[in-house]
Scaffold this active site. Structure first.
Site, short mmCIF file in Angstrom:
data_model
loop_
_atom_site.label_atom_id
_atom_site.label_comp_id
_atom_site.label_asym_id
_atom_site.label_seq_id
_atom_site.Cartn_x
_atom_site.Cartn_y
_atom_site.Cartn_z
N ARG A 1 -18.33 0.35 -11.05
CA ARG A 1 -19.18 -0.13 -11.14
C ARG A 1 -20.55 0.61 -10.55
O ARG A 1 -20.37 0.79 -9.20
CB ARG A 1 -19.10 -1.18 -10.58
N GLN B 1 -8.24 -6.60 -13.66
CA GLN B 1 -7.57 -5.34 -14.55
C GLN B 1 -8.57 -6.39 -16.19
O GLN B 1 -8.73 -5.77 -16.80
CB GLN B 1 -6.19 -5.00 -15.65
N GLU C 1 8.29 -5.72 -3.40
CA GLU C 1 7.31 -5.67 -2.08
C GLU C 1 7.31 -7.48 -1.14
O GLU C 1 6.77 -7.39 -0.24
CB GLU C 1 5.79 -5.00 -2.63
N TYR D 1 -12.00 3.48 -7.72
CA TYR D 1 -11.13 4.87 -6.71
C TYR D 1 -10.34 3.92 -5.12
O TYR D 1 -11.45 4.83 -4.47
CB TYR D 1 -12.37 5.33 -6.57
N HIS E 1 0.75 0.61 -12.46
CA HIS E 1 1.59 -0.65 -12.59
C HIS E 1 1.62 -1.86 -13.56
O HIS E 1 0.94 -2.25 -14.37
CB HIS E 1 1.17 -2.04 -11.34
N ASP F 1 -4.97 -5.68 -9.98
CA ASP F 1 -4.36 -6.32 -11.49
C ASP F 1 -5.42 -7.20 -11.43
O ASP F 1 -4.60 -7.82 -13.40
CB ASP F 1 -2.89 -7.09 -11.34
N GLU G 1 9.11 -2.93 21.07
CA GLU G 1 10.32 -3.15 19.91
C GLU G 1 10.70 -3.88 19.19
O GLU G 1 11.18 -2.88 18.22
CB GLU G 1 10.91 -4.98 20.83
N ASP H 1 9.26 -3.61 -8.66
CA ASP H 1 8.01 -3.82 -8.01
C ASP H 1 7.81 -4.91 -6.89
O ASP H 1 7.77 -5.01 -5.75
CB ASP H 1 6.86 -2.86 -8.91
N SER I 1 -20.12 0.45 -6.38
CA SER I 1 -19.65 0.82 -5.95
C SER I 1 -19.61 1.20 -5.36
O SER I 1 -20.46 2.44 -4.61
CB SER I 1 -18.61 1.18 -6.79
N1 NAD Z 1 -2.70 0.29 -3.39
C1 NAD Z 1 -0.71 1.11 -4.25
O1 NAD Z 1 -0.49 1.86 -2.95
C2 NAD Z 1 0.03 0.24 -5.22
C3 NAD Z 1 0.76 1.56 -5.72
C4 NAD Z 1 1.48 1.48 -6.85
C5 NAD Z 1 0.70 0.32 -7.83
N2 NAD Z 1 -0.62 0.15 -7.70
C6 NAD Z 1 -0.57 -0.18 -8.83
O2 NAD Z 1 -2.20 0.39 -8.38
C7 NAD Z 1 -3.18 -0.56 -9.06
C8 NAD Z 1 -4.45 -0.15 -8.66
O3 NAD Z 1 -4.31 -1.15 -7.19
P1 NAD Z 1 -5.07 -0.29 -5.62
O4 NAD Z 1 -4.06 -1.45 -4.78
O5 NAD Z 1 -4.99 0.51 -5.79
O6 NAD Z 1 -6.32 -1.27 -6.56
P2 NAD Z 1 -6.95 -1.41 -4.62
O7 NAD Z 1 -7.02 -2.40 -4.62
O8 NAD Z 1 -7.57 0.21 -4.15
O9 NAD Z 1 -8.84 -0.97 -6.10
C9 NAD Z 1 -9.69 -1.12 -5.65
C10 NAD Z 1 -10.71 0.01 -6.36
O10 NAD Z 1 -11.49 -0.82 -7.49
C11 NAD Z 1 -12.61 -1.06 -8.01
N3 NAD Z 1 -12.83 -2.80 -8.78
C12 NAD Z 1 -12.50 -3.83 -7.78
N4 NAD Z 1 -12.90 -4.76 -8.64
C13 NAD Z 1 -13.37 -3.59 -9.52
C14 NAD Z 1 -14.23 -4.65 -10.68
N5 NAD Z 1 -14.57 -6.28 -11.04
N6 NAD Z 1 -14.30 -3.18 -12.04
C15 NAD Z 1 -14.33 -2.42 -11.53
N7 NAD Z 1 -13.49 -1.89 -10.62
C16 NAD Z 1 -13.10 -2.66 -9.62
C17 NAD Z 1 -13.38 -1.00 -6.71
O11 NAD Z 1 -14.21 -0.34 -7.02
C18 NAD Z 1 -12.61 0.14 -6.38
O12 NAD Z 1 -13.02 1.48 -6.60
C19 NAD Z 1 -2.88 -1.76 -9.28
O13 NAD Z 1 -2.58 -2.46 -10.53
C20 NAD Z 1 -1.62 -2.51 -8.84
O14 NAD Z 1 -0.67 -2.46 -8.78
C21 NAD Z 1 -0.87 0.33 -6.20
C1 XAI Z 2 2.47 -0.34 -2.41
C2 XAI Z 2 3.45 -1.03 -3.06
C3 XAI Z 2 3.86 -2.38 -2.80
O1 XAI Z 2 4.75 0.00 -3.44
C4 XAI Z 2 2.69 -1.47 -4.34
O2 XAI Z 2 3.39 -1.85 -5.41
C5 XAI Z 2 1.94 -2.45 -4.52
O3 XAI Z 2 1.78 -3.24 -5.40
O4 XAI Z 2 0.83 -1.84 -3.53
MG MG Z 3 5.22 -0.61 -5.17
MG MG Z 4 3.63 -3.63 -6.55
#
Ligand code: NAD
Ligand code: XAI
Ligand code: MG
Ligand code: MG
Length: 338
Positions: free
Chosen positions: A56, A94, A203, A33, A116, A91, A235, A199, A59
């Site tokens: 968890r 996961q 980034e 979440y 992702h 990631d 700036e 991606d 959490s």
């Molecule tokens: N952050 C972004 O904006 C973004 C953009 C595009 C894709 N993604 C992808 O989305 C996926 C999630 O990324 P995110 O940045 O949203 O994650 P995040 O770091 O925000 O996730 C945090 C969540 O994961 C849970 N968590 C952390 N460790 C855990 C564990 N060991 N067991 C169970 N739950 C656990 C936490 O409780 C929390 O709810 C990734 O694959 C990322 O590459 C993220």
């Molecule tokens: C938001 C981003 C950078 O586009 C995403 O790819 C991530 O890993 O958080």
């Molecule tokens: Mg991205």
């Molecule tokens: Mg990314």
């Protein structure tokens, strides 16, 4: 262009191409979440999809999700309830969570869903053959996926199918993308390979790495030459958003149109002198490290070693002078509620 791009497709889907019925009779388990997790869970829920959030027991997000009216349970129980299991945890965690909580609860015909493709593309997760494996990857930070949805806008996303055991993977992925608001902006069909490589490159080179380095180099150049930190902050960092907003709204042309002729000539004539051929060569090198798996190996090992390099880099970034100056100035903005 490398050969690998030959297989990439460019179909873009919009609202009328996606039918929510392909997900309506299913339960979507959202594991995590955080940035993406809260956005997908809330947007799906408000679009009328049956959502269960897996967290968890300890959490800190549990009460937020519950207060928002979502059902919350453990990751294993959510995976067991879900027909679609969306892995929206970092990631790096996961693979373990997949092994412990998801894999034992996947049934034939279920969908394993990503935002992702890192763990699939770099073989950190190997799903069974009888499930669909899909990805809806918003091209946006998760908090804006939520904010845009609430404003009846959307964020574009990439849709990819790694495995289609049911012949329904594309329809279901499109329905999911529509329900989180992405079809309002465009859902681009792609492959896990293209999503992962573009991606990570984006980034590292532009969105997160490139832009922060550019800001810091600009700030340091001004301050080292005797200009005030406050002027340098406005700036090089604050105005970045205002300029990028114009590019977001109307491309490079709208930005060039809004700035003075002096800025336009100076920018057009000096930009490529600053970001010259060396930058392009460095970008090629960065992309190569993504394509050949060198970056992925480094990141996996960095995590296995408890993140020593990452921690150091984070600390240095936090302690950069521009952060202290910015915090002070932002607190004085008339609309600041700090
Ligand atoms: N952050 C972004 O904006 C973004 C953009 C595009 C894709 N993604 C992808 O989305 C996926 C999630 O990324 P995110 O940045 O949203 O994650 P995040 O770091 O925000 O996730 C945090 C969540 O994961 C849970 N968590 C952390 N460790 C855990 C564990 N060991 N067991 C169970 N739950 C656990 C936490 O409780 C929390 O709810 C990734 O694959 C990322 O590459 C993220
Ligand atoms: C938001 C981003 C950078 O586009 C995403 O790819 C991530 O890993 O958080
Ligand atoms: Mg991205
Ligand atoms: Mg990314």
């Amino acid at each position: 262009m490398t050969d690998t791009t030959d297989e990439f497709t460019t179909t873009v889907y919009y609202e009328e191409d996606a039918e929510q019925k392909h997900i309506e009779d299913k339960t979507v388990a959202i594991l995590g979440y955080g940035s993406q997790g809260h956005a997908h869970a809330l947007n799906l829920h408000e679009s009328g999809v049956d959502v269960v959030v897996g967290l968890r027991p300890d959490s800190s997000s549990r009460s937020d999700a519950e207060d928002a009216g979502l059902d919350v349970t453990t990751p294993a129980e959510a995976a067991s309830q879900g027909d679609v299991v969306s892995l929206l945890i970092p990631d790096t965690v996961q693979p373990d969570v997949y092994e412990q909580a998801v894999e034992p609860n996947l049934e034939a015909g279920d969908t394993l869903q990503f935002a992702h493709g890192f763990n699939i593309h770099y073989n950190q997760i190997q799903p069974p053959e009888d499930v669909d494996v899909t990805m809806v990857a918003p091209k946006s930070p998760g908090h804006l996926v939520r904010r845009n949805y609430e404003r009846d806008q959307g964020t574009p996303a990439l849709l990819a199918v790694y495995q289609d055991a049911t012949d329904e993977a594309v329809n279901e992925g499109l329905a999911y993308a529509k329900a989180i608001g992405c079809a309002r902006a465009g859902v681009l069909e792609t492959t896990f390979q293209e999503e992962v490589e573009s991606d990570l490159f984006g980034e590292q080179a532009i969105l997160c790495g490139g832009i922060t380095s550019l800001v810091k180099h600009g700030y340091e150049t001004l301050v080292d030459n005797g200009y005030s930190p406050e002027a340098a902050y406005f700036e090089c960092l604050n105005e970045m958003k205002l300029i990028v907003d114009l590019m977001y709204e109307g491309g490079l042309a709208e930005m060039w149109n809004s700035v003075s002729d002096t800025a336009e000539y100076g920018g057009l004539s000096r930009g490529d002198e600053i970001l010259d051929d060396h930058v392009r060569e460095n970008m090629e090198e960065t992309l190569e490290q993504v394509q050949n798996g060198e970056f992925a190996r480094e990141w996996v090992l960095e995590n296995k070693a408890n993140r020593p390099g990452y921690t150091q880099l984070r600390e240095a970034e936090k302690n950069h002078e521009i952060e202290e100056v910015g915090e002070r100035l932002r607190a004085l903005f008339a609309w600041s509620d700090e």
